[in-house]
Design a protein around this motif. Structure first.
Motif, PDB file in Angstrom:
ATOM      1  N   VAL A 116     103.329 102.649  27.753  1.00 47.95           N
ATOM      2  CA  VAL A 116     102.404 101.718  28.406  1.00 47.95           C
ATOM      3  C   VAL A 116     101.377 102.391  29.035  1.00 47.95           C
ATOM      4  O   VAL A 116     100.181 101.656  29.208  1.00 47.95           O
ATOM      5  CB  VAL A 116     103.245 100.658  29.541  1.00 47.95           C
ATOM      6  CG1 VAL A 116     103.666 101.822  30.635  1.00 47.95           C
ATOM      7  CG2 VAL A 116     102.530  99.624  29.906  1.00 47.95           C
ATOM      8  N   THR A 117     101.243 103.496  29.541  1.00 49.97           N
ATOM      9  CA  THR A 117     100.208 104.122  30.345  1.00 49.97           C
ATOM     10  C   THR A 117      99.085 105.002  29.260  1.00 49.97           C
ATOM     11  O   THR A 117      98.085 105.325  29.741  1.00 49.97           O
ATOM     12  CB  THR A 117     100.732 105.214  31.403  1.00 49.97           C
ATOM     13  OG1 THR A 117     101.186 106.283  30.344  1.00 49.97           O
ATOM     14  CG2 THR A 117     101.680 104.813  32.305  1.00 49.97           C
ATOM     15  N   LYS A 118      99.419 104.904  27.938  1.00 49.65           N
ATOM     16  CA  LYS A 118      98.352 105.142  27.030  1.00 49.65           C
ATOM     17  C   LYS A 118      97.381 104.962  27.179  1.00 49.65           C
ATOM     18  O   LYS A 118      96.989 103.507  27.165  1.00 49.65           O
ATOM     19  CB  LYS A 118      99.152 105.269  25.717  1.00 49.65           C
ATOM     20  CG  LYS A 118      98.353 105.674  24.341  1.00 49.65           C
ATOM     21  CD  LYS A 118      99.001 105.895  23.128  1.00 49.65           C
ATOM     22  CE  LYS A 118      97.997 106.470  22.171  1.00 49.65           C
ATOM     23  NZ  LYS A 118      98.668 106.351  20.611  1.00 49.65           N
ATOM     24  N   GLY A 119      96.153 105.594  27.401  1.00 48.33           N
ATOM     25  CA  GLY A 119      94.510 105.055  27.380  1.00 48.33           C
ATOM     26  C   GLY A 119      94.439 104.621  28.888  1.00 48.33           C
ATOM     27  O   GLY A 119      93.393 104.027  28.747  1.00 48.33           O
ATOM     28  N   ALA A 120      95.417 104.634  29.688  1.00 49.15           N
ATOM     29  CA  ALA A 120      94.889 103.994  31.056  1.00 49.15           C
ATOM     30  C   ALA A 120      93.512 104.680  31.612  1.00 49.15           C
ATOM     31  O   ALA A 120      92.923 104.022  32.186  1.00 49.15           O
ATOM     32  CB  ALA A 120      96.017 104.247  31.939  1.00 49.15           C
ATOM     33  N   GLU A 121      93.218 105.916  31.290  1.00 52.56           N
ATOM     34  CA  GLU A 121      91.881 106.545  31.615  1.00 52.56           C
ATOM     35  C   GLU A 121      90.968 105.887  31.358  1.00 52.56           C
ATOM     36  O   GLU A 121      89.648 105.631  31.830  1.00 52.56           O
ATOM     37  CB  GLU A 121      91.879 108.113  31.244  1.00 52.56           C
ATOM     38  CG  GLU A 121      93.163 108.675  31.721  1.00 52.56           C
ATOM     39  CD  GLU A 121      93.983 109.079  30.673  1.00 52.56           C
ATOM     40  OE1 GLU A 121      94.362 110.149  30.348  1.00 52.56           O
ATOM     41  OE2 GLU A 121      94.553 108.086  30.055  1.00 52.56           O
ATOM     42  N   GLU A 122      90.956 104.997  30.141  1.00 51.97           N
ATOM     43  CA  GLU A 122      89.650 104.395  29.570  1.00 51.97           C
ATOM     44  C   GLU A 122      89.739 102.811  29.949  1.00 51.97           C
ATOM     45  O   GLU A 122      88.835 102.215  29.317  1.00 51.97           O
ATOM     46  CB  GLU A 122      89.848 104.751  27.921  1.00 51.97           C
ATOM     47  CG  GLU A 122      89.419 105.893  27.591  1.00 51.97           C
ATOM     48  CD  GLU A 122      90.642 106.966  27.382  1.00 51.97           C
ATOM     49  OE1 GLU A 122      91.852 106.350  27.160  1.00 51.97           O
ATOM     50  OE2 GLU A 122      90.534 107.950  27.915  1.00 51.97           O
ATOM     51  N   THR A 123      90.754 102.489  30.650  1.00 48.98           N
ATOM     52  CA  THR A 123      90.512 100.963  31.015  1.00 48.98           C
ATOM     53  C   THR A 123      89.427 100.268  31.305  1.00 48.98           C
ATOM     54  O   THR A 123      89.085  99.446  30.833  1.00 48.98           O
ATOM     55  CB  THR A 123      91.757 100.645  32.079  1.00 48.98           C
ATOM     56  OG1 THR A 123      93.322 101.054  31.243  1.00 48.98           O
ATOM     57  CG2 THR A 123      92.016  99.060  32.118  1.00 48.98           C
ATOM     58  N   LEU A 124      88.635 100.751  32.229  1.00 51.82           N
ATOM     59  CA  LEU A 124      87.545 100.438  33.037  1.00 51.82           C
ATOM     60  C   LEU A 124      86.415 100.364  32.063  1.00 51.82           C
ATOM     61  O   LEU A 124      85.530  99.721  31.955  1.00 51.82           O
ATOM     62  CB  LEU A 124      87.412 100.778  34.323  1.00 51.82           C
ATOM     63  CG  LEU A 124      88.169 100.197  35.375  1.00 51.82           C
ATOM     64  CD1 LEU A 124      87.812 100.980  36.756  1.00 51.82           C
ATOM     65  CD2 LEU A 124      88.144  98.819  35.596  1.00 51.82           C
ATOM     66  N   SER A 125      86.252 101.600  31.244  1.00 59.21           N
ATOM     67  CA  SER A 125      85.193 101.847  30.353  1.00 59.21           C
ATOM     68  C   SER A 125      85.328 101.171  29.024  1.00 59.21           C
ATOM     69  O   SER A 125      84.191 100.476  28.572  1.00 59.21           O
ATOM     70  CB  SER A 125      85.316 103.303  29.880  1.00 59.21           C
ATOM     71  OG  SER A 125      86.431 103.737  29.256  1.00 59.21           O
TER      72      SER A 125
END
Length: 463
Positions: free
Chosen positions: A372-381
């Motif tokens: 579920v946390t995969k790609g969380a860093e890019e959520t806002l971008s």
């Protein structure tokens, strides 16, 4: 808007309700660290809901008695939810905000009355978005501090009342907000005949505050915070501010429409979505409702370029998906924004559109269970990219929240409105008052809303 509020409601008092002073817990500071799941919503306008209740005729209690006991039971409830009486603060030396309760902190409670027609406001249908705003409390923000919650009780001449709540989304998600309200209703009912009787909350309504269960080894919290600071002050992103991002939503001339999907409607959608599959997938009610609503929204928008991509966005609860698993009564934000792209032309296809949308949403949800946390860093971008697309269809809320289960002893609410969708442009989902199916609301221009209503009802008849 101030003139509208002044003309529609008479404010009787604006008071502060503190956790019961006799409680040992309310006599000490209580703080909670800011997680990356909170930081995701740092600048998002408050989440606002309205609950409309009919009162018995003749009323069992006069309005003064009801308000007095609502205040008392709120004070009792805040003993269990101390942070809701506090503030989101940003100290000069801290890289991120903190939720802080100090003795003496309190929730702002507005008590008002109105001569307005209770039936008009408590019914579903198509209404101007600005109509309900006078019943919702403001949640003002300054650079270094903002209240976590504000409440408003509006009395409708012994016909009924509304309870309005504004929550800062950077502290609580919908699940937590409804947990608090259900706790308040529980304590109200169980202390009505004996206000001094001791009361404990059942386990499912007892908040779990331990933020250490939310792991953030990559420092995503500061990544999100820095994104918001740069977004709101590009020339000097070092300036800390808790002020909300400017409204993302719509003008007061827009209208709100509320519609329903019955259990029969959902079963018919399920058959239609899988009619060409040899091994049909069992799509959830959420998937089918979101898919069908999205198709109607795209059709009503009259998108000319059929190869333009549409982003179907939704918020997913992560409590059961994180490692370690987070308790269901965790109080705070515990979820993320997800979505999938589809071409407008594919969604508008009368034969295959529902199947295409349902399958893509379903597969996106399935992948959440894997990581579920995969790609969380890019959520806002990723949100930046979505802003450039021709159409965004996003849903908030969930039928699983059970907003119509919020009973203070007067029965189910006549109607529940998520007022804040007018500021975000999202579509709100909820359970139906009857207990089966799904209710949803959206905000559009009046011509587009009339097209949506026609497409929605005609589509269901032809399934």
């Amino acid at each position: 808007m101030e003139n509208l509020k002044a003309n529609l409601v008479r404010v009787l008092e604006v008071t502060k309700v503190s956790p019961l002073p006799a409680s040992p817990s309310s006599a000490a500071d209580f703080s909670l660290p800011f997680t990356y799941l909170d930081a995701l919503f740092l600048k998002i306008p408050p989440t606002e809901r309205l609950f409309f209740y009919s009162l018995p005729d003749p009323p069992l209690l006069d309005s003064n008695s009801i308000v007095t006991h609502l205040k008392h039971s709120l004070s009792l409830t805040l003993q269990h939810f101390l942070p809701l009486a506090g503030n989101l603060v940003w100290l000069p030396e801290s890289p991120k905000p903190t939720v802080l309760y100090s003795p003496g902190d309190a929730v702002s409670l507005t008590v008002a009355e109105t001569d307005a027609d209770f039936t008009h406001f408590s019914c579903t249908g198509i209404r101007r978005v600005e109509e309900c705003r006078p019943f919702v409390p403001e949640l003002p923000a300054v650079d270094d501090s903002v209240p976590v919650m504000a409440l408003q009780i509006t009395l409708f001449q012994n016909r009924g009342l509304s309870i309005g709540i504004s929550n800062h989304h950077a502290f609580v998600d919908g699940k937590s907000s409804i947990m608090f309200l259900k706790s308040w209703a529980h304590i109200f009912k169980h202390t009505q005949n004996n206000p001094e009787s001791p009361i404990t909350l059942p386990p499912e309504l007892t908040p779990f505050f331990d933020r250490s269960i939310i792991k953030d080894p990559k420092g995503i919290d500061l990544l999100y915070i820095n994104y918001w600071l740069k977004k709101t002050n590009p020339t000097d992103p070092s300036i800390k501010s808790l002020k909300y991002f400017p409204n993302l939503g719509v003008s007061p001339e827009m209208v709100r429409g509320t519609f329903e999907l019955t259990r029969t409607d959902i079963e018919n959608l399920r058959k239609s979505a899988t009619k060409e599959d040899e091994s049909p997938t069992r799509f959830s009610s959420f998937v089918l409702a979101f898919a069908y609503i999205s198709i109607c929204a795209v059709k009503s928008a009259r998108i000319e370029q059929k190869n333009k991509r549409v982003y179907l966005g939704f918020y997913a609860d992560w409590r059961a998906r994180l490692d370690p698993v987070v308790p269901t009564n965790y109080f705070g934000n515990c979820g993320g924004s997800h979505g999938v792209f589809a071409e407008a032309g594919a969604l508008e296809d009368d034969e295959k559109g529902l199947g295409v949308a349902s399958k893509r949403i379903h597969e996106t949800i399935q992948r959440l269970d894997e990581n579920v946390t995969k790609g969380a860093e890019e959520t806002l971008s990723k949100w930046e990219k979505v802003e450039e697309e021709i159409k965004f269809v996003g849903v908030v809320g969930s039928p699983r929240l059970g907003v119509y289960g919020l009973d203070f002893g007067w029965g189910k609410p006549e109607n529940v409105k998520m007022v804040s969708i007018e500021r975000t442009g999202s579509i709100s989902l909820a359970d139906r008052r009857t207990g089966d199916g799904i209710e949803f609301s959206l905000v559009l221009s009046q011509p587009e809303m009339l097209r949506f209503a026609s497409i929605f009802s005609d589509g269901l008849r032809t399934l």
